[in-house]
Design a protein around this motif. Structure first.
Motif, short mmCIF file in Angstrom:
data_model
loop_
_atom_site.label_atom_id
_atom_site.label_comp_id
_atom_site.label_asym_id
_atom_site.label_seq_id
_atom_site.Cartn_x
_atom_site.Cartn_y
_atom_site.Cartn_z
N ARG A 102 4.05 -2.63 10.61
CA ARG A 102 4.76 -2.45 9.33
C ARG A 102 3.83 -2.72 8.14
O ARG A 102 3.95 -2.05 7.10
N LYS A 126 1.75 0.29 7.51
CA LYS A 126 2.52 1.34 6.84
C LYS A 126 2.67 1.02 5.35
O LYS A 126 2.61 1.92 4.50
N LEU A 127 2.86 -0.28 5.03
CA LEU A 127 3.00 -0.67 3.63
C LEU A 127 1.71 -0.41 2.85
O LEU A 127 1.76 -0.03 1.67
N GLN A 177 -0.31 2.06 3.28
CA GLN A 177 -0.31 3.48 2.93
C GLN A 177 0.68 3.79 1.80
O GLN A 177 0.41 4.61 0.92
N GLU A 178 1.82 3.12 1.82
CA GLU A 178 2.82 3.35 0.76
C GLU A 178 2.31 2.84 -0.59
O GLU A 178 2.53 3.48 -1.63
N LEU A 179 1.64 1.68 -0.59
CA LEU A 179 1.14 1.11 -1.85
C LEU A 179 0.05 1.98 -2.47
O LEU A 179 -0.11 2.01 -3.69
N LYS A 180 -0.67 2.69 -1.63
CA LYS A 180 -1.71 3.58 -2.17
C LYS A 180 -1.10 4.71 -2.99
O LYS A 180 -1.77 5.29 -3.85
N GLN A 181 0.16 5.01 -2.72
CA GLN A 181 0.86 6.06 -3.47
C GLN A 181 1.69 5.50 -4.62
O GLN A 181 2.28 6.27 -5.39
N ASP A 182 1.77 4.19 -4.74
CA ASP A 182 2.58 3.56 -5.78
C ASP A 182 1.88 3.68 -7.13
O ASP A 182 0.70 3.34 -7.26
#
Length: 489
Positions: A295, A298-299, A301-306
């Motif tokens: 998890r 995955k976070l 990768q998500e933060l890179k798009q934030d």
């Protein structure tokens, strides 16, 4: 005003400063100026490497470089003059100051030619006696033994021959009794054997009595060959023994050509000393935990798009650092130091998070000040700056002082984990291992999950087993369920 005073005011000396906290030396890496160059107040003149970092030194004077006292690559003690600056180059040539010193020795009158060579001479305290201030009692001549020439006798006694050989009244010994001619060839038998100091030492080492050695040298002097002949009439076997053993040392000679020796200094020397001191001062305890970080990855990768993290470097180390800070906030007694001098535990209300960084000069541990108060974007910014500055070799000593806990990311090298050694003065260090796909039981089924192993070393004087275990378990819990970054943070 004397010439000496004028020169002192004109030429200003710049000493190696203590650019760290109690550092005693620094190595000059590079000079940016040379003698004759014009410098201004605040201009960087050289780069030095201390036990903590490379630092550029500015000169506090205006003028022209007069002299560089040390070359590049030389280690200089703090407080030693490294450069001098002529602050008034338009004043012309330097006023001579050496003349009075040169005239000082001329005050005592030179000894007359008819004075004894051992005449009275002034001796400076602490410098020993003057070469000619010691008299040697003349050797008593043995009856029937011709007097030796002055140069020969002086050489045998280990001294230089006198400049003017005394005119001996040797002819008086000529009418000696008849036995005189016979002892000339065996002079040692009648008196003290004649031999140079090295020959005497050789005879002593070999256990040879010089009185039993037949001299073959000029004037009846015993030579080294004479001593060897007396010790072993057939010296050939001594040469044959090494010949039989000669093949044995051959591998050592070959391996020497395949070795390199590099002086240990600067950052590497300081790191080595610090690690030895830490390992044998603080009682280390290391605990391990393996955790599913699927998890967390995955976070990342998500933060890179934030949008709030745009332009920032987001990686697993960032979230591990945040998890470490949150766990310390839940267990504040971890953040402490041992004061040996006062026998006290110092609890700290701030967290200076050190990040172990590998650099060309060696391992350094700069830290993020008050890391516990930083938001995730702020932590990402400072982490990126810290790593970049360290790789460039520009980390300041202040950035490496005052750390409380440290993270070392051994996973970037593909290593599962290790047993890290505490940075001196700190309470704990967390090793973050490689993240790998492994079979893992997840929701009752074996699945491929991203797994890592964490290792926490701590000072057992400050942190007992329970506290250390709770801290490590909380770090793992945040990485397994990163939503706790919100609920616990």
């Amino acid at each position: 005003m004397t010439a000496s005073t004028a020169n002192d005011q004109r030429f200003r000396e710049f000493k190696m400063p203590d650019v760290g906290e109690g550092l005693t030396e620094a190595e000059i890496l590079k000079w940016y100026v040379q003698p004759g160059d014009t410098v201004t107040d605040g201009q960087v003149v050289c780069e030095v490497e201390t036990a903590k970092a490379a630092v550029e030194l500015p000169i506090p004077y205006d003028g022209v470089v007069h002299e560089l006292n040390f070359g590049e690559g030389v280690t200089v003690d703090v407080g030693t003059v490294i450069i001098s600056v002529d602050t008034d180059p338009g004043a012309g040539p330097v006023a001579p100051t050496a003349a009075p010193a040169a005239e000082a020795p001329a005050a005592p009158a030179a000894p007359e030619e008819d004075e004894e060579p051992q005449g009275r001479q002034a001796v400076l305290v602490g410098y020993g006696a003057a070469p000619s201030s010691t008299k040697r009692r003349p050797r008593r001549q043995q009856p029937g033994v011709p007097a030796q020439p002055a140069a020969l006798q002086a050489e045998l006694n280990g001294h230089a021959a006198p400049a003017v050989a005394p005119a001996p009244a040797a002819p008086v010994a000529a009418p000696a009794p008849a036995p005189a001619p016979a002892p000339v060839a065996s002079a040692p038998a009648a008196g003290r054997p004649l031999a140079k100091p090295p020959v005497r030492k050789l005879a002593k080492d070999l256990g040879i009595d010089l009185a039993t050695v037949a001299p073959t040298g000029p004037e009846g002097i015993i030579t080294r060959e004479d001593v060897y002949a007396a010790a072993a009439p057939a010296p050939a076997p001594a040469v044959a023994v090494p010949a039989a053993v000669a093949p044995a040392p051959v591998p050592a000679v070959v391996s020497a050509d395949r070795e390199r020796r590099v002086p240990v200094k600067g950052v590497r020397k300081a790191t080595a000393q610090a690690m030895v001191a830490s390992a044998f001062t603080a009682p280390h305890v290391t605990e391990f935990i393996t955790v599913d970080v699927t998890r967390t990855m995955k976070l990342v990768q998500e933060l890179k798009q934030d949008p709030d993290m745009a332009g920032l470097r987001v990686n697993p180390l960032l979230l591990v650092a945040k998890a470490f800070l949150i766990a310390i906030r839940r267990h504040p007694d971890v953040n402490a130091a041992w004061d040996e001098a006062n026998q006290e535990i110092v609890y700290k209300d701030y967290i200076n998070l050190g990040i172990a960084a590998a650099t060309p000069r060696g391992l350094i541990v700069p830290n993020i000040k008050d890391a516990g108060t930083k938001t995730l974007p702020q932590l990402a910014t400072e982490l990126a700056e810290l790593v970049s500055t360290a790789r460039e070799g520009k980390t300041s000593p202040a950035a490496m002082s005052g750390g409380t806990v440290t993270i070392t990311n051994v996973g970037v090298f593909g290593v599962d984990t290790g047993t890290p050694i505490l940075n001196p003065g700190e309470s704990a260090i967390l090793a973050f291992g490689a993240v790998k796909l492994q079979p893992w039981v997840h929701k009752g089924k074996v699945k491929a999950r991203q797994v890592t192993t964490l290792a926490l070393s701590f000072d057992h004087r400050l942190i007992d087993g329970e506290l250390g275990s709770r801290l490590l378990a909380d770090i793992a819990a945040v990485l397994e369920q990163p939503r706790r970054l919100i609920t616990w943070g």
